[in-house]
Design a protein around this motif. Structure first.
Motif, short mmCIF file in Angstrom:
data_model
loop_
_atom_site.label_atom_id
_atom_site.label_comp_id
_atom_site.label_asym_id
_atom_site.label_seq_id
_atom_site.Cartn_x
_atom_site.Cartn_y
_atom_site.Cartn_z
N VAL A 1 4.55 48.76 -43.40
CA VAL A 1 4.12 49.60 -44.49
C VAL A 1 3.68 50.88 -43.41
O VAL A 1 3.26 50.76 -42.65
CB VAL A 1 2.85 49.03 -45.25
N SER A 2 3.59 52.11 -44.45
CA SER A 2 3.11 52.92 -43.65
C SER A 2 1.64 52.89 -43.55
O SER A 2 0.84 52.31 -44.23
CB SER A 2 3.17 54.18 -44.67
N PHE A 3 1.01 53.72 -42.46
CA PHE A 3 -0.19 53.77 -42.14
C PHE A 3 -1.13 54.10 -43.34
O PHE A 3 -2.19 53.76 -43.51
CB PHE A 3 -0.52 54.43 -40.83
N ASP A 4 -0.77 55.12 -43.99
CA ASP A 4 -1.63 55.59 -45.10
C ASP A 4 -1.62 54.30 -46.27
O ASP A 4 -2.66 54.01 -46.72
CB ASP A 4 -0.89 56.74 -45.85
N ALA A 5 -0.70 53.72 -46.42
CA ALA A 5 -0.68 52.43 -47.27
C ALA A 5 -1.31 51.34 -46.88
O ALA A 5 -2.20 50.93 -47.67
CB ALA A 5 0.77 51.97 -47.52
N TRP A 6 -1.33 51.08 -45.74
CA TRP A 6 -2.34 50.31 -44.90
C TRP A 6 -3.96 50.54 -45.26
O TRP A 6 -4.56 49.64 -45.49
CB TRP A 6 -1.98 49.93 -43.48
N ARG A 7 -4.16 51.85 -44.83
CA ARG A 7 -5.44 52.25 -44.89
C ARG A 7 -5.84 52.18 -46.66
O ARG A 7 -7.03 51.89 -46.71
CB ARG A 7 -5.48 53.85 -44.48
N ALA A 8 -4.95 52.48 -47.32
CA ALA A 8 -5.49 52.30 -48.62
C ALA A 8 -5.69 50.96 -49.16
O ALA A 8 -6.60 50.52 -49.87
CB ALA A 8 -4.37 53.11 -49.60
N PHE A 9 -4.96 49.84 -48.58
CA PHE A 9 -5.16 48.52 -49.00
C PHE A 9 -6.55 48.09 -48.26
O PHE A 9 -7.02 47.22 -49.04
CB PHE A 9 -3.87 47.78 -48.29
N VAL A 10 -6.55 48.34 -47.10
CA VAL A 10 -7.94 47.84 -46.47
C VAL A 10 -9.03 48.71 -47.42
O VAL A 10 -10.24 47.96 -47.46
CB VAL A 10 -8.17 48.32 -44.92
N ALA A 11 -9.01 49.68 -47.63
CA ALA A 11 -10.13 50.26 -48.56
C ALA A 11 -10.29 49.76 -49.62
O ALA A 11 -11.49 49.78 -50.20
CB ALA A 11 -9.87 51.84 -48.71
N SER A 12 -9.51 48.86 -50.30
CA SER A 12 -9.29 48.57 -51.57
C SER A 12 -10.09 46.87 -51.80
O SER A 12 -10.34 46.43 -52.65
CB SER A 12 -7.92 48.45 -52.26
N VAL A 13 -9.96 46.56 -50.42
CA VAL A 13 -10.37 45.09 -50.13
C VAL A 13 -12.10 45.11 -50.23
O VAL A 13 -12.72 45.69 -49.26
CB VAL A 13 -9.88 44.61 -48.85
N PRO A 14 -12.56 44.30 -51.12
CA PRO A 14 -14.13 44.19 -51.16
C PRO A 14 -14.58 43.45 -49.81
O PRO A 14 -14.05 42.68 -49.63
CB PRO A 14 -14.25 43.34 -52.47
N GLU A 15 -15.94 44.02 -49.39
CA GLU A 15 -16.35 43.40 -48.31
C GLU A 15 -16.91 42.33 -48.51
O GLU A 15 -17.69 41.98 -49.79
CB GLU A 15 -17.39 44.29 -47.40
N GLN A 16 -17.01 41.13 -47.53
CA GLN A 16 -17.67 39.79 -47.98
C GLN A 16 -18.97 39.72 -46.98
O GLN A 16 -18.87 39.97 -45.82
CB GLN A 16 -16.68 38.59 -48.02
#
Length: 58
Positions: A43-58
């Motif tokens: 995936v594009s780096f921008d898509a990866w960064r958006a995915f990581v930002a959308s994952v809630p921290e646990q």
């Protein structure tokens, strides 16, 4: 052959249920450690960064 530095997820289990990630300047690659030759999700780096930002921290 290109050199790619893969890292295993710190959340991976001890039973081989692992995900590896290779982050490059313009893309991220994801693969399953049980089947490294089975394919890679790219995936594009921008898509990866958006995915990581959308994952809630646990």
């Amino acid at each position: 052959m290109e050199h790619v530095e893969w890292r295993k997820s710190s959340r991976s289990g001890t039973h081989g249920d692992c995900v590896e990630l290779a982050v490059e300047p313009t893309r991220a690659r994801i693969r399953d450690t049980k089947d490294r030759e089975g394919g890679t999700l790219t995936v594009s780096f921008d898509a990866w960064r958006a995915f990581v930002a959308s994952v809630p921290e646990q």
